[in-house]
Design a protein around this motif. Structure first.
Motif, PDB file in Angstrom:
ATOM      1  N   SER A 178       0.820  -1.210   0.000  1.00  0.00           N
ATOM      2  CA  SER A 178       0.000   0.000   0.000  1.00  0.00           C
ATOM      3  C   SER A 178       0.855   1.262   0.000  1.00  0.00           C
ATOM      4  N   ASP A 179       2.113   1.138   0.354  1.00  0.00           N
ATOM      5  CA  ASP A 179       3.017   2.292   0.389  1.00  0.00           C
ATOM      6  C   ASP A 179       3.491   2.621  -1.027  1.00  0.00           C
ATOM      7  N   TYR A 180       3.419   3.907  -1.385  1.00  0.00           N
ATOM      8  CA  TYR A 180       3.773   4.311  -2.743  1.00  0.00           C
ATOM      9  C   TYR A 180       5.230   3.992  -3.092  1.00  0.00           C
ATOM     10  N   ALA A 181       6.146   4.146  -2.167  1.00  0.00           N
ATOM     11  CA  ALA A 181       7.550   3.865  -2.453  1.00  0.00           C
ATOM     12  C   ALA A 181       7.742   2.391  -2.805  1.00  0.00           C
ATOM     13  N   GLU A 182       7.021   1.513  -2.124  1.00  0.00           N
ATOM     14  CA  GLU A 182       7.102   0.089  -2.431  1.00  0.00           C
ATOM     15  C   GLU A 182       6.398  -0.220  -3.742  1.00  0.00           C
ATOM     16  N   MET A 183       5.282   0.445  -4.008  1.00  0.00           N
ATOM     17  CA  MET A 183       4.589   0.260  -5.282  1.00  0.00           C
ATOM     18  C   MET A 183       5.481   0.638  -6.464  1.00  0.00           C
ATOM     19  N   ALA A 184       6.243   1.717  -6.287  1.00  0.00           N
ATOM     20  CA  ALA A 184       7.086   2.220  -7.372  1.00  0.00           C
ATOM     21  C   ALA A 184       8.158   1.214  -7.782  1.00  0.00           C
ATOM     22  N   LYS A 185       8.468   0.244  -6.952  1.00  0.00           N
ATOM     23  CA  LYS A 185       9.483  -0.760  -7.265  1.00  0.00           C
ATOM     24  C   LYS A 185       8.945  -1.882  -8.159  1.00  0.00           C
ATOM     25  N   LEU A 186       7.626  -1.967  -8.287  1.00  0.00           N
ATOM     26  CA  LEU A 186       7.016  -3.055  -9.052  1.00  0.00           C
ATOM     27  C   LEU A 186       6.947  -2.717 -10.538  1.00  0.00           C
ATOM     28  N   ASP A 187       6.774  -3.766 -11.356  1.00  0.00           N
ATOM     29  CA  ASP A 187       6.597  -3.565 -12.797  1.00  0.00           C
ATOM     30  C   ASP A 187       5.158  -3.218 -13.136  1.00  0.00           C
ATOM     31  N   ARG A 188       4.246  -3.693 -12.324  1.00  0.00           N
ATOM     32  CA  ARG A 188       2.823  -3.500 -12.614  1.00  0.00           C
ATOM     33  C   ARG A 188       2.017  -3.630 -11.328  1.00  0.00           C
ATOM     34  N   LEU A 189       1.004  -2.782 -11.178  1.00  0.00           N
ATOM     35  CA  LEU A 189       0.105  -2.854 -10.027  1.00  0.00           C
ATOM     36  C   LEU A 189      -1.106  -3.693 -10.429  1.00  0.00           C
ATOM     37  N   ARG A 304       8.102  11.753   0.768  1.00  0.00           N
ATOM     38  CA  ARG A 304       8.253  13.180   0.523  1.00  0.00           C
ATOM     39  C   ARG A 304       8.961  13.481  -0.808  1.00  0.00           C
ATOM     40  N   LYS A 305       9.239  12.435  -1.578  1.00  0.00           N
ATOM     41  CA  LYS A 305       9.898  12.610  -2.867  1.00  0.00           C
ATOM     42  C   LYS A 305       8.961  12.225  -4.008  1.00  0.00           C
ATOM     43  N   LYS A 306       9.249  12.751  -5.179  1.00  0.00           N
ATOM     44  CA  LYS A 306       8.473  12.389  -6.363  1.00  0.00           C
ATOM     45  C   LYS A 306       8.674  10.903  -6.677  1.00  0.00           C
ATOM     46  N   LEU A 307       7.596  10.269  -7.101  1.00  0.00           N
ATOM     47  CA  LEU A 307       7.644   8.855  -7.460  1.00  0.00           C
ATOM     48  C   LEU A 307       6.815   8.620  -8.715  1.00  0.00           C
ATOM     49  N   THR A 308       7.233   7.677  -9.538  1.00  0.00           N
ATOM     50  CA  THR A 308       6.419   7.231 -10.670  1.00  0.00           C
ATOM     51  C   THR A 308       5.946   5.824 -10.375  1.00  0.00           C
ATOM     52  N   LEU A 309       4.629   5.675 -10.224  1.00  0.00           N
ATOM     53  CA  LEU A 309       4.055   4.364  -9.951  1.00  0.00           C
ATOM     54  C   LEU A 309       3.684   3.690 -11.264  1.00  0.00           C
ATOM     55  N   PRO A 310       3.919   2.396 -11.396  1.00  0.00           N
ATOM     56  CA  PRO A 310       3.642   1.691 -12.651  1.00  0.00           C
ATOM     57  C   PRO A 310       2.145   1.571 -12.919  1.00  0.00           C
ATOM     58  N   PRO A 311       1.774   1.201 -14.144  1.00  0.00           N
ATOM     59  CA  PRO A 311       0.357   1.067 -14.472  1.00  0.00           C
ATOM     60  C   PRO A 311      -0.252  -0.187 -13.852  1.00  0.00           C
ATOM     61  N   GLY A 312      -1.571  -0.259 -13.908  1.00  0.00           N
ATOM     62  CA  GLY A 312      -2.281  -1.438 -13.429  1.00  0.00           C
ATOM     63  C   GLY A 312      -3.581  -1.063 -12.757  1.00  0.00           C
ATOM     64  N   PRO A 313      -4.533  -1.980 -12.718  1.00  0.00           N
ATOM     65  CA  PRO A 313      -5.854  -1.692 -12.144  1.00  0.00           C
ATOM     66  C   PRO A 313      -5.839  -1.388 -10.660  1.00  0.00           C
ATOM     67  N   ASN A 314      -4.777  -1.783  -9.969  1.00  0.00           N
ATOM     68  CA  ASN A 314      -4.686  -1.510  -8.533  1.00  0.00           C
ATOM     69  C   ASN A 314      -3.805  -0.311  -8.217  1.00  0.00           C
ATOM     70  N   GLY A 315      -3.513   0.516  -9.230  1.00  0.00           N
ATOM     71  CA  GLY A 315      -2.813   1.761  -8.999  1.00  0.00           C
ATOM     72  C   GLY A 315      -3.758   2.823  -8.460  1.00  0.00           C
ATOM     73  N   PRO A 316      -3.240   3.942  -7.998  1.00  0.00           N
ATOM     74  CA  PRO A 316      -4.075   4.992  -7.401  1.00  0.00           C
ATOM     75  C   PRO A 316      -5.177   5.513  -8.320  1.00  0.00           C
ATOM     76  N   VAL A 317      -4.939   5.507  -9.654  1.00  0.00           N
ATOM     77  CA  VAL A 317      -5.967   6.000 -10.589  1.00  0.00           C
ATOM     78  C   VAL A 317      -6.562   4.867 -11.408  1.00  0.00           C
ATOM     79  N   GLY A 318      -6.354   3.628 -10.976  1.00  0.00           N
ATOM     80  CA  GLY A 318      -6.973   2.506 -11.639  1.00  0.00           C
ATOM     81  C   GLY A 318      -6.468   2.267 -13.047  1.00  0.00           C
ATOM     82  N   SER A 319      -7.358   1.814 -13.906  1.00  0.00           N
ATOM     83  CA  SER A 319      -6.967   1.355 -15.246  1.00  0.00           C
ATOM     84  C   SER A 319      -7.109   2.406 -16.338  1.00  0.00           C
TER      85      SER A 319
END
Length: 374
Positions: A178-189, A304-319
């Motif tokens: 659920s943490d954005y920093a950990e999400m950013a390490k994945l290839d896909r949400l 507190r830093k900028k992050l790019t989260l990968p795509p996927g239906p379970n990302g913050p903005v969905g699909s």
């Protein structure tokens, strides 16, 4: 030595055992759902109300008067009783009629959000929107006239579906952080498992798809399960969208003023309110990445830093992301479809993934107008 029970005590215990019998679980078979009727649902509601009223009867009768004090031998232990838990489960169970109602509303493009077989605000909105679409009741209530029109759609509400090799294979992310920093390490949400994926594909709450298929493991190719049949997406292009903050809904209109669809929506929050006024759709993107910038929007956790989260239906903005002409604002999907219009958003308009995807195919870039009101 154990004291003999008095006749009054035995009568009270017998009547209590009967009153604590849990209500029967509803029939959620394919036939029961597809044949569920408004009259049967009304009769069940009236019977439940009569039973609740009887339970509140202050007179109690002889059996109630014979009820022993808590200090007497045989009194119940404090805390929730097993029969109370069973009754609560039965009360919260999905109803076959409400499943059928929600599916037929989805067929008519008056979205109830997730199909979960339970009454609630999003289903009420959908009924009201359907009545408006059809020029029916002014009070927005479900009645025989509305049901007769809606149930003229004789299509099945639920159907059998056989899991494919692709359904089982995924890829899935069982332990999605659920943490954005950990999400950013994945290839896909991605989805957590096939049950979550299939629930969204068929516009269902995950709890409902599991309730309809208690023996399914959702891991076996060829396994047959029961799913909702939400019908085809709308095809009419959208000229204007009204986002009503006071009602928690989005209504899309065709060029001639007809309602194309209605979706329940999560619209901003007190901390990060949605915009006001009128703007346009700039375009839309499927499978968007998410650019997190705590200085522009909000801070998630300790990030507190900028992050790019990968795509996927379970990302913050969905699909899907529908971009609006006001910077940083959009209409998008969600990783939690059951929470639409039940939790806040960070200023944007949040729909279920399937509702957002359907809308994204109907908007006209640089032409479709979006008006925020309420």
């Amino acid at each position: 030595m154990t004291k003999p029970l008095s006749l009054a005590m035995m009568l009270w215990m017998a009547s209590t055992a009967l009153s604590f019998a849990a209500p029967p679980q509803p029939d959620l078979s394919e036939n029961a759902i597809n044949s569920a009727s408004f009259s049967d649902w009304t009769a069940r509601r009236e019977a439940a109300k009569a039973e609740a009223d009887a339970a509140k009867d202050p007179s109690g009768g002889e059996a109630a008067q014979a009820q022993p004090a808590a200090s007497e031998e045989g009194a119940n232990e404090p805390g929730k009783k097993p029969e109370d838990e069973e009754a609560a489960k039965a009360k919260d169970a999905a109803d076959p009629f409400l499943i059928r109602l929600q599916v037929l509303l989805d067929h008519a493009h008056a979205s109830p959000g997730v199909i979960d077989g339970r009454s609630g605000g999003n289903t009420d909105k959908a009924v009201r929107a359907y009545g408006e679409m059809q020029g029916l009741n002014e009070d927005g209530a479900l009645n025989e006239e509305v049901w007769a029109k809606l149930s003229a759609d004789a299509g099945p509400a639920v159907k059998s579906y056989q899991l494919t090799k692709e359904d089982v294979a995924g890829p899935y992310v069982p332990d999605l952080p659920s943490d954005y920093a950990e999400m950013a390490k994945l290839d896909r949400l991605a989805y957590r498992d096939a049950a979550e994926m299939l629930a969204e594909r068929f516009h269902m709450d995950e709890a409902l798809i599991r309730s309809l298929n208690p023996e399914a493991d959702f891991k076996t190719e060829g396994q047959t399960i029961l799913v909702a049949d939400p019908g085809a997406d709308p095809e009419t292009k959208v000229d204007r969208i009204v986002v009503d903050k006071s009602k928690g809904e989005l209504i899309a209109y065709a060029e001639d003023g007809r309602i194309v669809l209605m979706d329940p929506a999560t619209i901003g929050s007190e901390d990060t309110p949605s915009p006001s006024g009128t703007m346009k759709v700039k375009g839309s993107a499927r499978e968007p990445t998410y650019e997190y910038d705590p200085k522009k929007n909000f801070q998630q956790g300790k990030n507190r830093k900028k992050l790019t989260l990968p795509p996927g239906p379970n990302g913050p903005v969905g699909s899907v992301w529908i971009d609006l002409s006001k910077p940083t604002y959009g209409i998008h999907g969600t990783p939690e479809p059951s929470q639409i219009d039940k939790t806040a958003s960070h200023g944007c308009v949040r729909l279920t993934n399937w509702d957002a995807e359907a809308l994204s195919r109907l908007v006209k870039p640089l032409e479709t107008v979006v008006e925020f009101k309420g």
